[in-house]
Scaffold this motif. Structure first.
Motif, PDB file in Angstrom:
ATOM      1  N   TYR A  97       0.822  -1.212   0.000  1.00 33.72           N
ATOM      2  CA  TYR A  97       0.000   0.000   0.000  1.00 33.72           C
ATOM      3  C   TYR A  97       0.856   1.262   0.000  1.00 33.72           C
ATOM      4  O   TYR A  97       0.544   2.231  -0.698  1.00 33.72           O
ATOM      5  N   ALA A  98       1.927   1.257   0.754  1.00 33.24           N
ATOM      6  CA  ALA A  98       2.820   2.419   0.780  1.00 33.24           C
ATOM      7  C   ALA A  98       3.466   2.620  -0.583  1.00 33.24           C
ATOM      8  O   ALA A  98       3.589   3.752  -1.060  1.00 33.24           O
ATOM      9  N   SER A  99       3.859   1.526  -1.222  1.00 33.68           N
ATOM     10  CA  SER A  99       4.474   1.614  -2.548  1.00 33.68           C
ATOM     11  C   SER A  99       3.490   2.158  -3.573  1.00 33.68           C
ATOM     12  O   SER A  99       3.853   2.981  -4.419  1.00 33.68           O
ATOM     13  N   ALA A 100       2.243   1.720  -3.496  1.00 35.50           N
ATOM     14  CA  ALA A 100       1.231   2.202  -4.437  1.00 35.50           C
ATOM     15  C   ALA A 100       0.990   3.700  -4.258  1.00 35.50           C
ATOM     16  O   ALA A 100       0.901   4.443  -5.242  1.00 35.50           O
ATOM     17  N   ALA A 101       0.912   4.141  -3.017  1.00 34.76           N
ATOM     18  CA  ALA A 101       0.715   5.573  -2.754  1.00 34.76           C
ATOM     19  C   ALA A 101       1.910   6.378  -3.244  1.00 34.76           C
ATOM     20  O   ALA A 101       1.752   7.428  -3.893  1.00 34.76           O
ATOM     21  N   ARG A 102       3.098   5.899  -2.960  1.00 39.53           N
ATOM     22  CA  ARG A 102       4.314   6.573  -3.406  1.00 39.53           C
ATOM     23  C   ARG A 102       4.359   6.639  -4.927  1.00 39.53           C
ATOM     24  O   ARG A 102       4.746   7.637  -5.521  1.00 39.53           O
ATOM     25  N   GLU A 103       3.954   5.547  -5.580  1.00 46.71           N
ATOM     26  CA  GLU A 103       4.007   5.486  -7.033  1.00 46.71           C
ATOM     27  C   GLU A 103       3.067   6.501  -7.671  1.00 46.71           C
ATOM     28  O   GLU A 103       3.404   7.082  -8.711  1.00 46.71           O
ATOM     29  N   LEU A 104       1.924   6.741  -7.077  1.00 43.90           N
ATOM     30  CA  LEU A 104       1.008   7.760  -7.610  1.00 43.90           C
ATOM     31  C   LEU A 104       1.669   9.136  -7.616  1.00 43.90           C
ATOM     32  O   LEU A 104       1.617   9.864  -8.618  1.00 43.90           O
ATOM     33  N   LEU A 105       2.299   9.497  -6.514  1.00 45.41           N
ATOM     34  CA  LEU A 105       2.980  10.788  -6.432  1.00 45.41           C
ATOM     35  C   LEU A 105       4.180  10.837  -7.382  1.00 45.41           C
ATOM     36  O   LEU A 105       4.413  11.844  -8.057  1.00 45.41           O
ATOM     37  N   ALA A 106       4.930   9.736  -7.428  1.00 45.51           N
ATOM     38  CA  ALA A 106       6.113   9.689  -8.292  1.00 45.51           C
ATOM     39  C   ALA A 106       5.721   9.781  -9.766  1.00 45.51           C
ATOM     40  O   ALA A 106       6.429  10.400 -10.567  1.00 45.51           O
ATOM     41  N   THR A 107       4.604   9.193 -10.135  1.00 45.69           N
ATOM     42  CA  THR A 107       4.147   9.259 -11.522  1.00 45.69           C
ATOM     43  C   THR A 107       3.769  10.689 -11.902  1.00 45.69           C
ATOM     44  O   THR A 107       4.100  11.151 -12.996  1.00 45.69           O
ATOM     45  N   ALA A 108       3.111  11.391 -11.006  1.00 45.54           N
ATOM     46  CA  ALA A 108       2.771  12.795 -11.271  1.00 45.54           C
ATOM     47  C   ALA A 108       4.036  13.631 -11.450  1.00 45.54           C
ATOM     48  O   ALA A 108       4.132  14.443 -12.380  1.00 45.54           O
ATOM     49  N   LYS A 109       5.021  13.424 -10.586  1.00 44.78           N
ATOM     50  CA  LYS A 109       6.289  14.159 -10.697  1.00 44.78           C
ATOM     51  C   LYS A 109       7.000  13.802 -12.001  1.00 44.78           C
ATOM     52  O   LYS A 109       7.518  14.666 -12.705  1.00 44.78           O
ATOM     53  N   ALA A 110       7.020  12.505 -12.331  1.00 41.69           N
ATOM     54  CA  ALA A 110       7.688  12.045 -13.556  1.00 41.69           C
ATOM     55  C   ALA A 110       7.038  12.670 -14.788  1.00 41.69           C
ATOM     56  O   ALA A 110       7.734  13.108 -15.712  1.00 41.69           O
ATOM     57  N   PHE A 111       5.715  12.713 -14.816  1.00 43.56           N
ATOM     58  CA  PHE A 111       5.007  13.327 -15.940  1.00 43.56           C
ATOM     59  C   PHE A 111       5.410  14.790 -16.081  1.00 43.56           C
ATOM     60  O   PHE A 111       5.710  15.259 -17.183  1.00 43.56           O
ATOM     61  N   ALA A 112       5.442  15.495 -14.970  1.00 44.52           N
ATOM     62  CA  ALA A 112       5.836  16.906 -15.008  1.00 44.52           C
ATOM     63  C   ALA A 112       7.274  17.065 -15.498  1.00 44.52           C
ATOM     64  O   ALA A 112       7.549  17.895 -16.369  1.00 44.52           O
TER      65      ALA A 112
END
Length: 151
Positions: free
Chosen positions: A105-120
């Protein structure tokens, strides 16, 4: 039962922004313990995030093709970022973190934020790495060794 294939050559890229936090050395030590010789490993201490690692692999180390080895949940983002950075990229993942629900669950939450940053970073800002660095020839030397696959 077959033996686990060993990496033939590799750039170990990660964060080393603090003395007590050194991802590339931890990766190298793990691979050493598995019998991988130092001569086939190139360490990139300025891969502060996945986008930096991908851009640096191409611009600083001159890679053209990479296989990203990381946790399963991270593969789609990492491979997409490498391809966006101009690399031919494939992924190989480790799913051992799935054993612990909290980690998952922590990895999934982190991945959502990381994906937004990566897109930017990749699509909007076209960010340069924190340390773009001068051209490195260590990967070329490793790849020039007899029996090495193409870069």
């Amino acid at each position: 039962m077959s033996a686990t294939p060993r990496p033939r050559r590799g750039v170990l890229s990660g964060d080393n922004s603090r003395r007590e936090y050194d991802e590339p050395t931890a990766m190298r030590d793990h691979l050493r313990a598995k019998g991988v010789p130092d001569a086939v490993m190139v360490l990139d201490y300025a891969g502060f995030d996945t986008w930096d690692s991908c851009v640096r692999a191409r611009q600083v180390f001159g890679a053209r093709r990479v296989t990203v080895v990381t946790q399963d949940f991270h593969i789609p983002r990492a491979v997409t970022l490498c391809r966006t950075a101009g690399l031919e990229a494939f992924g190989a993942g480790d799913d051992s973190a799935r054993r612990w629900a909290v980690t998952t669950y922590a990895s999934a939450a982190r991945e959502l934020l990381a994906t937004a940053k990566a897109f930017a970073d990749a699509m909007i800002l076209h960010s340069e790495p924190v340390f773009p660095g001068p051209r490195e020839v260590s990967l070329e030397r490793v790849l020039a060794q007899p029996g090495a696959p193409g870069a």
